[in-house]
Each structure stands twice: as structure tokens, then as C-alpha cells.
Design a protein around this motif. Sequence first.
Motif, PDB file in Angstrom:
ATOM      1  N   ALA A 331      -9.418  51.744 -53.638  1.00  0.00           N
ATOM      2  CA  ALA A 331      -8.231  51.004 -53.215  1.00  0.00           C
ATOM      3  C   ALA A 331      -7.832  49.973 -54.257  1.00  0.00           C
ATOM      4  O   ALA A 331      -6.644  49.642 -54.390  1.00  0.00           O
ATOM      5  N   GLY A 332      -8.808  49.468 -55.009  1.00  0.00           N
ATOM      6  CA  GLY A 332      -8.482  48.540 -56.096  1.00  0.00           C
ATOM      7  C   GLY A 332      -7.997  49.255 -57.336  1.00  0.00           C
ATOM      8  O   GLY A 332      -7.017  48.846 -57.973  1.00  0.00           O
ATOM      9  N   LEU A 333      -8.678  50.346 -57.702  1.00  0.00           N
ATOM     10  CA  LEU A 333      -8.321  51.073 -58.925  1.00  0.00           C
ATOM     11  C   LEU A 333      -6.920  51.670 -58.870  1.00  0.00           C
ATOM     12  O   LEU A 333      -6.286  51.852 -59.919  1.00  0.00           O
ATOM     13  N   ILE A 334      -6.428  51.976 -57.686  1.00  0.00           N
ATOM     14  CA  ILE A 334      -5.124  52.624 -57.586  1.00  0.00           C
ATOM     15  C   ILE A 334      -3.998  51.708 -58.055  1.00  0.00           C
ATOM     16  O   ILE A 334      -2.888  52.156 -58.374  1.00  0.00           O
ATOM     17  N   PHE A 335      -4.270  50.391 -58.141  1.00  0.00           N
ATOM     18  CA  PHE A 335      -3.251  49.468 -58.633  1.00  0.00           C
ATOM     19  C   PHE A 335      -3.164  49.452 -60.157  1.00  0.00           C
ATOM     20  O   PHE A 335      -2.217  48.903 -60.723  1.00  0.00           O
ATOM     21  N   LEU A 336      -4.150  50.034 -60.829  1.00  0.00           N
ATOM     22  CA  LEU A 336      -4.174  49.998 -62.287  1.00  0.00           C
ATOM     23  C   LEU A 336      -2.931  50.617 -62.929  1.00  0.00           C
ATOM     24  O   LEU A 336      -2.396  50.064 -63.905  1.00  0.00           O
ATOM     25  N   PRO A 337      -2.424  51.766 -62.458  1.00  0.00           N
ATOM     26  CA  PRO A 337      -1.210  52.321 -63.085  1.00  0.00           C
ATOM     27  C   PRO A 337      -0.003  51.389 -63.014  1.00  0.00           C
ATOM     28  O   PRO A 337       0.885  51.462 -63.872  1.00  0.00           O
ATOM     29  N   ILE A 338       0.036  50.504 -62.022  1.00  0.00           N
ATOM     30  CA  ILE A 338       1.154  49.562 -61.932  1.00  0.00           C
ATOM     31  C   ILE A 338       0.948  48.403 -62.906  1.00  0.00           C
ATOM     32  O   ILE A 338       1.905  47.785 -63.356  1.00  0.00           O
ATOM     33  N   VAL A 339      -0.323  48.104 -63.218  1.00  0.00           N
ATOM     34  CA  VAL A 339      -0.639  46.973 -64.099  1.00  0.00           C
ATOM     35  C   VAL A 339      -0.284  47.269 -65.553  1.00  0.00           C
ATOM     36  O   VAL A 339       0.254  46.410 -66.264  1.00  0.00           O
ATOM     37  N   ILE A 340      -0.574  48.468 -66.008  1.00  0.00           N
ATOM     38  CA  ILE A 340      -0.462  48.792 -67.437  1.00  0.00           C
ATOM     39  C   ILE A 340       0.914  48.455 -68.024  1.00  0.00           C
ATOM     40  O   ILE A 340       1.002  47.858 -69.110  1.00  0.00           O
ATOM     41  N   PRO A 341       2.035  48.784 -67.352  1.00  0.00           N
ATOM     42  CA  PRO A 341       3.339  48.461 -67.954  1.00  0.00           C
ATOM     43  C   PRO A 341       3.613  46.970 -68.088  1.00  0.00           C
ATOM     44  O   PRO A 341       4.550  46.587 -68.788  1.00  0.00           O
ATOM     45  N   SER A 342       2.821  46.115 -67.437  1.00  0.00           N
ATOM     46  CA  SER A 342       3.078  44.677 -67.507  1.00  0.00           C
ATOM     47  C   SER A 342       2.937  44.136 -68.924  1.00  0.00           C
ATOM     48  O   SER A 342       3.499  43.089 -69.258  1.00  0.00           O
ATOM     49  N   PHE A 343       2.198  44.850 -69.796  1.00  0.00           N
ATOM     50  CA  PHE A 343       2.031  44.379 -71.170  1.00  0.00           C
ATOM     51  C   PHE A 343       3.332  44.481 -71.972  1.00  0.00           C
ATOM     52  O   PHE A 343       3.412  43.967 -73.088  1.00  0.00           O
ATOM     53  N   LEU A 344       4.332  45.139 -71.403  1.00  0.00           N
ATOM     54  CA  LEU A 344       5.649  45.173 -72.042  1.00  0.00           C
ATOM     55  C   LEU A 344       6.437  43.902 -71.776  1.00  0.00           C
ATOM     56  O   LEU A 344       7.531  43.730 -72.321  1.00  0.00           O
ATOM     57  N   GLY A 345       5.911  42.995 -70.935  1.00  0.00           N
ATOM     58  CA  GLY A 345       6.643  41.808 -70.509  1.00  0.00           C
ATOM     59  C   GLY A 345       7.234  40.977 -71.633  1.00  0.00           C
ATOM     60  O   GLY A 345       8.443  40.684 -71.625  1.00  0.00           O
ATOM     61  N   PRO A 346       6.440  40.549 -72.644  1.00  0.00           N
ATOM     62  CA  PRO A 346       7.025  39.745 -73.729  1.00  0.00           C
ATOM     63  C   PRO A 346       8.124  40.473 -74.497  1.00  0.00           C
ATOM     64  O   PRO A 346       9.126  39.866 -74.886  1.00  0.00           O
ATOM     65  N   LEU A 347       7.942  41.793 -74.731  1.00  0.00           N
ATOM     66  CA  LEU A 347       8.969  42.566 -75.424  1.00  0.00           C
ATOM     67  C   LEU A 347      10.253  42.610 -74.599  1.00  0.00           C
ATOM     68  O   LEU A 347      11.361  42.415 -75.124  1.00  0.00           O
ATOM     69  N   ILE A 348      10.117  42.844 -73.297  1.00  0.00           N
ATOM     70  CA  ILE A 348      11.289  42.872 -72.420  1.00  0.00           C
ATOM     71  C   ILE A 348      11.967  41.508 -72.392  1.00  0.00           C
ATOM     72  O   ILE A 348      13.200  41.402 -72.447  1.00  0.00           O
ATOM     73  N   GLY A 349      11.160  40.433 -72.323  1.00  0.00           N
ATOM     74  CA  GLY A 349      11.733  39.092 -72.339  1.00  0.00           C
ATOM     75  C   GLY A 349      12.452  38.783 -73.634  1.00  0.00           C
ATOM     76  O   GLY A 349      13.516  38.143 -73.642  1.00  0.00           O
ATOM     77  N   TRP A 350      11.890  39.233 -74.754  1.00  0.00           N
ATOM     78  CA  TRP A 350      12.528  39.030 -76.057  1.00  0.00           C
ATOM     79  C   TRP A 350      13.876  39.740 -76.115  1.00  0.00           C
ATOM     80  O   TRP A 350      14.862  39.176 -76.603  1.00  0.00           O
ATOM     81  N   VAL A 351      13.926  40.960 -75.599  1.00  0.00           N
ATOM     82  CA  VAL A 351      15.198  41.701 -75.570  1.00  0.00           C
ATOM     83  C   VAL A 351      16.202  40.969 -74.670  1.00  0.00           C
ATOM     84  O   VAL A 351      17.394  40.871 -74.993  1.00  0.00           O
ATOM     85  N   ALA A 352      15.717  40.419 -73.536  1.00  0.00           N
ATOM     86  CA  ALA A 352      16.605  39.684 -72.637  1.00  0.00           C
ATOM     87  C   ALA A 352      17.168  38.438 -73.308  1.00  0.00           C
ATOM     88  O   ALA A 352      18.331  38.063 -73.080  1.00  0.00           O
ATOM     89  N   ASP A 353      16.361  37.756 -74.145  1.00  0.00           N
ATOM     90  CA  ASP A 353      16.851  36.582 -74.867  1.00  0.00           C
ATOM     91  C   ASP A 353      17.998  36.940 -75.804  1.00  0.00           C
ATOM     92  O   ASP A 353      18.887  36.120 -76.056  1.00  0.00           O
ATOM     93  N   ILE A 354      17.979  38.165 -76.336  1.00  0.00           N
ATOM     94  CA  ILE A 354      19.009  38.581 -77.303  1.00  0.00           C
ATOM     95  C   ILE A 354      20.234  39.164 -76.606  1.00  0.00           C
ATOM     96  O   ILE A 354      21.375  38.799 -76.904  1.00  0.00           O
ATOM     97  N   TYR A 355      19.994  40.072 -75.653  1.00  0.00           N
ATOM     98  CA  TYR A 355      21.089  40.837 -75.060  1.00  0.00           C
ATOM     99  C   TYR A 355      21.416  40.437 -73.627  1.00  0.00           C
ATOM    100  O   TYR A 355      22.365  40.958 -73.042  1.00  0.00           O
ATOM    101  N   GLY A 356      20.635  39.535 -73.042  1.00  0.00           N
ATOM    102  CA  GLY A 356      20.880  39.149 -71.659  1.00  0.00           C
ATOM    103  C   GLY A 356      20.089  39.999 -70.688  1.00  0.00           C
ATOM    104  O   GLY A 356      19.471  41.006 -71.051  1.00  0.00           O
ATOM    105  N   ALA A 357      20.127  39.585 -69.425  1.00  0.00           N
ATOM    106  CA  ALA A 357      19.289  40.215 -68.401  1.00  0.00           C
ATOM    107  C   ALA A 357      19.994  41.340 -67.641  1.00  0.00           C
ATOM    108  O   ALA A 357      19.337  42.097 -66.925  1.00  0.00           O
ATOM    109  N   ARG A 358      21.318  41.471 -67.804  1.00  0.00           N
ATOM    110  CA  ARG A 358      22.090  42.357 -66.938  1.00  0.00           C
ATOM    111  C   ARG A 358      21.586  43.805 -66.935  1.00  0.00           C
ATOM    112  O   ARG A 358      21.181  44.350 -65.907  1.00  0.00           O
ATOM    113  N   TRP A 359      21.608  44.438 -68.110  1.00  0.00           N
ATOM    114  CA  TRP A 359      21.363  45.879 -68.143  1.00  0.00           C
ATOM    115  C   TRP A 359      19.883  46.221 -68.032  1.00  0.00           C
ATOM    116  O   TRP A 359      19.518  47.272 -67.505  1.00  0.00           O
ATOM    117  N   LEU A 360      19.013  45.339 -68.504  1.00  0.00           N
ATOM    118  CA  LEU A 360      17.579  45.588 -68.336  1.00  0.00           C
ATOM    119  C   LEU A 360      17.187  45.608 -66.871  1.00  0.00           C
ATOM    120  O   LEU A 360      16.510  46.520 -66.392  1.00  0.00           O
TER     121      LEU A 360
END
Length: 497
Positions: A331-360
Motif C-alpha cells: 500500500a505504501g509502494l504503490i504511491f511511488l509512481p506518483i512520486v517520481i514525476p515530482s522531480f520535474l518540479g523545479p524545471l516546471i517552475g522555471w518554465v512558469a517563470d518564463i512563460y507563465g502558468a496558464r498553459w502548463l
Amino acid sequence: MGRLARYTTWFSGDDNIPPIFLKQRSSSLFIVSTVGIAVFTDIFLYAVIVPIVPWALTQRAGVEEDKVQHWVSILIAIYGAALVAFSPICGYLADHTSSRRSPLLLGLVALAGATAMLNVGTTIAIWVVGRLLQGASAAVVWVVGLALLVDTVGQRDIGKAMGFVSIAFTMGIMLGPLLGGIVFDHGGYNAVFAMAYGMIILDIILRVLMIEKKHVKRWEPVVPRSDSVWSSPPNTATTLMPEEKAFYGIDEEKTYGSDNAQQRNIEPMPPGTDSAVDSKSKYPPVITLLASRRLLAALWGILAIGSVMTGFDATLPLFVHENFGWGSTGAGLIFLPIVIPSFLGPLIGWVADIYGARWLSAAGFLLGAPFLILLRLIDHDDMPQKVLLCALLFFIGTAINLVMAPLMAEITYVVEAKEKERPGMFGPKGAYAQAYGLFNMAFAIGCVVGPVWAGMVRDSSGWGTMGWSLAILSGVSAIPTAIWTGGFILRAKRRET
């Protein structure tokens, strides 16, 4: 006592002697890391008991098996209700106090008390009070912590900073059940809470060490300059070296405006405004902010994504137990696939700083909808089914992260836009904490709606219906996000042309 006083001065300083490691303890990196750890700790302690709650309710609180799903959903919703109640209070107090660190430490005290109650509690009543205290602590962390980030990094880099917070948030909410289940299976109930106490101790150390940038000026007369002369910093940023600007937290774009950063001159106030006080809104900042459709769209998006995330907290552990026969570790391990994409957070935030939050964020909502619908394909126990579930959860996690970091940064963008439109309208202390109080309320409402919605729909109509009902919420939320995030879309297009 004399020796103790010397140690205290050495650590926290006085009016004449700066504390040890002042530069490092007040650096942007350390403050962002401290806020990230605070968010992780708060969410981790909320989520770490998710896989053990069904066992604790039946074995410790005497709840009947057929009522476990009901009480799991209720306990998660109580946490959200406390967030709703305390967020506006924390936002108001944070914008009217001189320190961000003090309320952060008080919130940690509440979190420690909540953890102890959940550890020793053997009745539903104690668990309810513990969850209420957890929600109050979370209100402090999210409202005050995110406002502190804006104070620290400025408006230009807030998206990137929120990306790191998004990692902490997502990892906390997903790694909590993962580690909770594994530790419970191999170490027992108390071992789970021992892990929680360790996180609290680390959090205490970091919050005590942290020194806010605005408090560094207290020791300005004795801060070493680049020429090794101990003197006050200049009155303007024009004669500071780049590394000194970074140390003092001076951001030319934030201070003087992006158009005049190179000129380093302060523009005069707009005609007819003698001072910032003249521009101050006659309404409380919260009312002014809630009148913004742009902010309301961001708050709706946060509510929707919070509902999806906490809906899985309430249903996924029980689903894999019933469908695959998995225990707490599974029951704990099943959450792992949802966790892995979180490492994209800084990259997504950087793109939002440049292009805004709308389309992301709109893309995140649209991406999540079909994968939520496809959850209905998981209806029996075999290996392809387990692989398919993990793949679907991975794409749902990616969609969640496309929404979270940009919308968290959008709260700052809204306040910044209103301040540029009418300088001084929120007064000298600004309204960032109150804006993030509204953000926290929106997410808290999602924490109430999501578990109750997902739990009740799954109980009454099954796992597949729960999936497509959440998909409708995700798909519909893309509409206001695309129209109003970053400003009304038709107005934005007119500016582009």
C-alpha cells in the motif's frame, strides 16, 4: 551563567555582534531548503499514517471493518477542515508580525503535539483532535513558509522556488505512505512514529538556525564588506558588488522594476500619488484579492488538484489491499509512481517563470483526465494489471506536477500584478501571506472534498466510477485555468497583437 550567555550571543547574536555563520544561515539556499523541509515534514507526517490507519482503527480504536473506509475519509477530511479554519488567521497574523520564523516554530510545536496524540491515541476522539492539530500546523507552514519564500527570492524567481517546494510537497504526500507501510510491516506501529519524531527534530534544528534576510540589517554595521572594512552598507544598491547584493538580499528587478534594472534609478510615483499610503485600498487585502478572477481561477485549480491527490490517499491503499491482497508495504509502494514525476518540479517552475502558468497548468488538467478514466481497467489481480496501474499513476503524477508548481507561483504573480497596477494598495507589509492563506484554504477544501468524494463514490459505485468522476473534475478545471490564469486570455491576446 556567564558562559551560557556567551554561547547564546555566539549563536543568536546581539545588537553589536553578529551570530555565527550569519551569511550561510540567511542565504537564499538555506531558507528555501528550510521551507522545503518544513513542507516535507508537515505533509510527510500527515501521510505517513495513511497505510496504517485501517489497522489502527480496527486494532487500537475498535472500529468495525465495514466502517473503516468511512473513518479513513473522515479523518483526512478533518485535517482539511482545520486547514480551512486556520489559514486566513495565519495569513493575517503573518502579514502583521515582524518575524516569519516565530510562527513557524509555534506551528512545529502544534505538529509535535499532534504526532504524539496520534501515536498514543486509542479512541476516535483522540485521533480527531490529533488531525485537527495537524491541520493547524499545516496552515502555519504553508501560509508563513510560502510568504517567507517570496521575501527571500523575490518575485522573479518564485516559480523556480515553488518548484522545489512542489518536490517537497509531492514527495511528502507520496513517500509518507510508502515509508509508513514499509516501516510498519518491518518495525511495527511505534517505529513509524519514531521516524516521525526524527523528522520533527531535524525540522526544529533548521527553523532555529534560519535567519530571515530582513533581519540581517540588524548587524549591518559589523557585516564584513568585500574590502574587509566593517562598516554599514551603502544607502543605495548602486555601489554594492554583485556578491554583496546577493548577501543583503537586494534584487534590482524586484526593487526598481525590470525595465530600469540597468539604469538603477527609482522612478517617481505615478502622478497624483504623493505616497504609498494614498494608494492603499480601502478594503482588506483578502477582499481585494478575492475580487480577482485570475486569483479565483488559481484557487479553483488548487482545490481541484488537492481533491484528486487526497482522493488517492483515502482509497488507493484499501483498493490494492482488496484487489491485489497487498499489505502495508504494498500500500505504501504503490504511491511511488506518483512520486517520481515530482522531480520535474523545479524545471516546471522555471518554465512558469518564463512563460507563465496558464498553459502548463491547463495541460496538466487535460493530461490527467484520460488516465483517471483508464483506472477503471484495473479490475482483477494479475501482473499486467499491476503494471498498468503503476503506469497510469505515473502519468497522473506527471499531470499533478504540471499543475502544482505553476499555480503556487501564480499566487505571487497575482499579488505582484496588483501592486504594479496600484503601488502600495496592500500597505507597507504587502499581502503575500494573506494570498497564500487563500491558497491554503483552497487546498484545504480539496483535502475535505477529495477523500469524502473518492471514498463515498468508491463505496457506493466502485473504483471505476471514482476514477471517471475525478476525471470530470480535472477536465472541467482546465477551462477556467486556460481562460483566467495569467490574466484574462482575450486581454492577453490583445496585448500580444
